[in-house]
Every structure is written in C-alpha cells, then in structure tokens.
Motif scaffolding. Structure first.
Motif, mmCIF file in Angstrom:
data_model
loop_
_atom_site.group_PDB
_atom_site.id
_atom_site.type_symbol
_atom_site.label_atom_id
_atom_site.label_comp_id
_atom_site.label_asym_id
_atom_site.label_seq_id
_atom_site.Cartn_x
_atom_site.Cartn_y
_atom_site.Cartn_z
ATOM 1 N N ALA A 163 0.830 -1.200 0.000
ATOM 2 C CA ALA A 163 0.000 0.000 0.000
ATOM 3 C C ALA A 163 0.867 1.254 0.000
ATOM 4 O O ALA A 163 1.974 1.266 0.542
ATOM 5 C CB ALA A 163 -0.914 0.001 1.223
ATOM 6 N N ASP A 164 0.340 2.313 -0.587
ATOM 7 C CA ASP A 164 1.008 3.610 -0.505
ATOM 8 C C ASP A 164 0.848 4.207 0.886
ATOM 9 O O ASP A 164 1.758 4.844 1.414
ATOM 10 C CB ASP A 164 0.406 4.584 -1.532
ATOM 11 C CG ASP A 164 0.563 4.090 -2.951
ATOM 12 O OD1 ASP A 164 1.719 3.997 -3.411
ATOM 13 O OD2 ASP A 164 -0.460 3.772 -3.591
ATOM 14 N N ALA B 285 -0.061 -2.793 10.261
ATOM 15 C CA ALA B 285 -0.320 -1.779 9.230
ATOM 16 C C ALA B 285 0.988 -1.341 8.577
ATOM 17 O O ALA B 285 1.074 -1.195 7.349
ATOM 18 C CB ALA B 285 -1.040 -0.581 9.846
ATOM 19 N N PHE B 286 2.015 -1.136 9.374
ATOM 20 C CA PHE B 286 3.327 -0.753 8.839
ATOM 21 C C PHE B 286 3.852 -1.831 7.896
ATOM 22 O O PHE B 286 4.481 -1.525 6.865
ATOM 23 C CB PHE B 286 4.306 -0.525 9.996
ATOM 24 C CG PHE B 286 5.667 -0.049 9.557
ATOM 25 C CD1 PHE B 286 5.846 1.242 9.086
ATOM 26 C CD2 PHE B 286 6.778 -0.892 9.630
ATOM 27 C CE1 PHE B 286 7.105 1.686 8.689
ATOM 28 C CE2 PHE B 286 8.027 -0.458 9.230
ATOM 29 C CZ PHE B 286 8.195 0.833 8.760
ATOM 30 N N GLY B 287 3.566 -3.080 8.217
ATOM 31 C CA GLY B 287 4.033 -4.197 7.403
ATOM 32 C C GLY B 287 3.351 -4.337 6.060
ATOM 33 O O GLY B 287 3.783 -5.143 5.225
ATOM 34 N N LYS C 200 7.789 0.414 -0.389
ATOM 35 C CA LYS C 200 8.883 1.351 -0.161
ATOM 36 C C LYS C 200 8.363 2.784 -0.261
ATOM 37 O O LYS C 200 7.563 3.099 -1.146
ATOM 38 C CB LYS C 200 9.993 1.162 -1.197
ATOM 39 C CG LYS C 200 10.815 -0.101 -1.049
ATOM 40 C CD LYS C 200 11.920 -0.125 -2.101
ATOM 41 C CE LYS C 200 12.772 -1.376 -1.978
ATOM 42 N NZ LYS C 200 13.869 -1.393 -2.990
ATOM 43 N N GLY C 201 8.825 3.634 0.636
ATOM 44 C CA GLY C 201 8.392 5.023 0.610
ATOM 45 C C GLY C 201 6.981 5.231 1.109
ATOM 46 O O GLY C 201 6.422 6.321 0.958
ATOM 47 N N ILE D 66 12.676 1.814 8.066
ATOM 48 C CA ILE D 66 12.263 3.220 8.049
ATOM 49 C C ILE D 66 13.320 4.065 7.337
ATOM 50 O O ILE D 66 13.002 4.908 6.495
ATOM 51 C CB ILE D 66 12.034 3.736 9.484
ATOM 52 C CG1 ILE D 66 10.832 3.023 10.124
ATOM 53 C CG2 ILE D 66 11.799 5.250 9.487
ATOM 54 C CD1 ILE D 66 10.682 3.292 11.607
ATOM 55 N N MET D 67 14.576 3.834 7.657
ATOM 56 C CA MET D 67 15.661 4.620 7.073
ATOM 57 C C MET D 67 15.923 4.234 5.625
ATOM 58 O O MET D 67 15.909 5.090 4.732
ATOM 59 C CB MET D 67 16.939 4.424 7.906
ATOM 60 C CG MET D 67 18.143 5.238 7.431
ATOM 61 S SD MET D 67 19.078 4.524 6.026
ATOM 62 C CE MET D 67 19.761 3.049 6.783
ATOM 63 N N TYR D 68 16.102 2.951 5.380
ATOM 64 C CA TYR D 68 16.562 2.503 4.065
ATOM 65 C C TYR D 68 15.503 2.691 2.993
ATOM 66 O O TYR D 68 15.835 2.963 1.835
ATOM 67 C CB TYR D 68 16.979 1.034 4.158
ATOM 68 C CG TYR D 68 17.846 0.569 3.011
ATOM 69 C CD1 TYR D 68 19.191 0.955 2.927
ATOM 70 C CD2 TYR D 68 17.331 -0.237 2.006
ATOM 71 C CE1 TYR D 68 19.985 0.537 1.877
ATOM 72 C CE2 TYR D 68 18.111 -0.654 0.949
ATOM 73 C CZ TYR D 68 19.443 -0.268 0.888
ATOM 74 O OH TYR D 68 20.234 -0.681 -0.163
#
Length: 342
Positions: A233-234, A249-251, A255-256, A276-278
């Motif tokens: 999901a976006d 939900a985060f999963g 990307k982005g 989160i960083m990569y």
C-alpha cells in the motif's frame, strides 16, 4: 437541566439535575439535540484514563444543537440557529495555532475532559468555535461530524495526504475507521478495509472500500495486501489503537510508504528502524481536526459526498446512556455509531 455525570472509573454514569451552564459575553448556550457516543469516553470509564478536570464531570464531546441564548458580545449567531460544536476548543494564539496546527493547540480545551461536555440538556461554548449546521444535514445525526467524521477527515486530508489512485489500507472499520474508509474513498483513494468483523466489512464496502479483508481469516495480512496492490500500500491508516495492528499496518506498506496512526494506545510499538531509514518510510500521528477544515467538511456532508445519517445505527435517550456504552463495548459488529438525545 438533566445531565449524565461521570463520578470516576469503573462506575456507571448517573443521571442528575444540574444548573444549566452560565454563559459569558462571548459565549452561547446550546440546547443539545444529540451527542455522539465515543470510545474516548470508554477510556475514562473503563480504563482509568484521567480527565483533566477531576470528576464529577459531564462527558460527551460530539454535540449538535440549537442556540438557546447568546452573550452580549456575540454578533455572528442568533437564538434558534442550528449548530455544531467541535470536540476541541483552540486558543488561536499559541505557536501551533498560529502556524496552522490548531488541532495540537498548546492549551486546547476538550469537552468532557477539560470542561463539562454534552451528555446533558445544555452546554456552553465560545461563539468563535461554533459552526452553523445547514438544513440539509439532520440535526441529530449531524452531531457525529464533530469528531467521528472530522477526525478521519483530518487524518486523510492533512496527515495521510491521500491522492487520487493511492492504495490506502485502513485497519479498523468501527465508528472512526468507517469514516477513514469513506473519506479516503471520497478523496480518490483505492481503499482496502481490514477488520475481524464481517458485518463491519460489509459496511466498509457500502462506504467506499474496493476490497475487504477479515484479518482473522488470513495467515499473513501483509502478503495479502501486497498481492492486491502489486507490492504494498502507498498509505496505511490504523484506526484501532493496538500495538499489534499498528505494527501490522506498517508491514503492509511499499517502499516510501506512509503510516498514519489515528487509534489511541498507551502501548509501545516495535518497528524496523532499518526499514524506516533505508526505504524512506514515514510515520505520522493524527489528532482531531483543525477548525479551518470544518467548513469544507460540513459542505461535503451537506452535498452528500460524505454520508452522515447512514452512520447512525442506534439512538438512546439520556436516561439510557449506560446502555449506549454497553452497546459500544460489544464487539459483535451490530452497532456502527450511537448517539444520545437529551
């Protein structure tokens, strides 16, 4: 006036006689037509979350009504006007108010928390915070715009920034989540609704979801979402308030992607800092709604772009307010949104 009084956690509200609130020159007295029944009140009643004003206190922060009296300095309203009160009153002068983030006002005042709320026959509010309610919006059901619809509106418009064609997964299709679904759909999002109640998922379809998933019937929700979206999901919006569902939900994100947390939880969550960083992931909180957004939201409700009356499945007189909360506690999915009518 009659009012339902909160005396402390793990106690039923008591119907008592109180004096109607006095008004100052810049305020109006509102005869309450209806007030929404919200999970926030259950945090005070069932879970011991403290209110800023110590009990006894009148809860209720989703009121609509009719102006019964105006203060001597009020020029913009008159007696008899149909009005909506926002859940939170803002100062207009702090750093956050002056930079367009009034919903996190430094000195915000919430009905049924900082001051007496609207589970009563009358409540008072500063005229600057009152909004006219058009005739096309039913007076009783219109009360839920104050929070149940405005909170999702802010989450979708200002925090999730949903754009046409975005794949949006919504976790939770209760009283708030169902409006995240319909506002995201109205914004042009391709909405995937996730819940564990088939009844609530049926409602999600009616309010604009393209796909629905019963999370209790799938092995890996992240994989299911990625199949439907071709990679993730976006935007994911969590409207439940549990560490487990926030992490889930985060999963589901590509990307982005952007996670927006609307549901309240006192729990800590575990997310991959490396991801989160990569992958340049975003995590945003969302609280309430800015006053500046209410006129556009009310207009969307007036023209039927956002449904209001269809959301209210149960109505209770003030004398049965504890039954309204019993229904809210029931997870079987038979109730979507309830209102109390003084």
């Amino acid at each position: 006036m009659k009012a339902a009084i909160f005396h402390g956690p793990n106690q039923k509200l008591k119907l008592e006689e109180r004096q109607a609130p006095p008004i100052r020159p810049h305020e109006a007295l509102i005869k309450v037509a209806a007030c929404g029944v919200c999970h926030t009140d259950l945090h005070y009643i069932d879970h011991g979350v403290p209110t800023f004003k110590k009990p006894p206190l009148i809860l209720g922060h989703e009121p609509s009504g009719v102006i019964a009296q105006i203060g001597s300095e009020v020029k913009t309203f008159k007696e008899g006007d149909r009005v909506l009160l926002p859940a939170v009153l803002t100062c207009g002068t702090c750093e956050f108010c002056r930079t367009g983030r009034e919903n996190i006002c430094q000195t915000m005042i919430m009905f049924g928390n900082n001051v007496d709320g609207a589970y009563a026959e009358y409540t008072a509010a500063p005229a600057k915070d009152i909004f006219l309610l058009p005739m096309e919006i039913p007076l009783e059901e219109g009360c839920i715009i104050a929070d149940a619809i405005s909170t999702p509106y802010h989450a979708v418009k200002n925090r999730a920034e949903v754009k046409v064609g975005d794949n949006v997964v919504v976790f939770g299709c209760g009283g708030v989540g169902i409006n995240v679904v319909q506002v995201a759909a109205a914004a042009g999002g391709c909405v995937i609704a996730v819940d564990i109640s088939d009844k609530k998922l049926e409602w999600a379809k009616k309010f604009g979801a393209i796909h629905t998933i019963n999370a209790s019937k799938v092995e890996n929700i992240g994989k299911e979402i990625k199949k439907l979206t071709g990679g993730g999901a976006d935007i994911a919006i969590e409207a439940i308030g549990k560490a487990q569902t926030i992490e889930a939900a985060f999963g589901t994100l590509r990307k982005g992607g952007r996670l927006v947390v609307v549901g309240y939880s006192a729990e800590d969550i575990k997310l991959s800092a490396a991801r989160i960083m990569y992958f340049e992931m975003e995590i945003r909180g969302s609280l309430g709604c800015r006053p500046v957004d209410y006129p556009k939201l009310i207009e969307l409700c007036r023209i039927g772009k956002i449904k209001v009356k269809e959301l209210v499945t149960h109505k209770f007189p003030l004398e049965q307010i504890n039954e309204a909360f019993d229904l809210l506690r029931n997870p079987d999915g038979n109730a979507l949104r309830s209102i109390v009518i003084p």
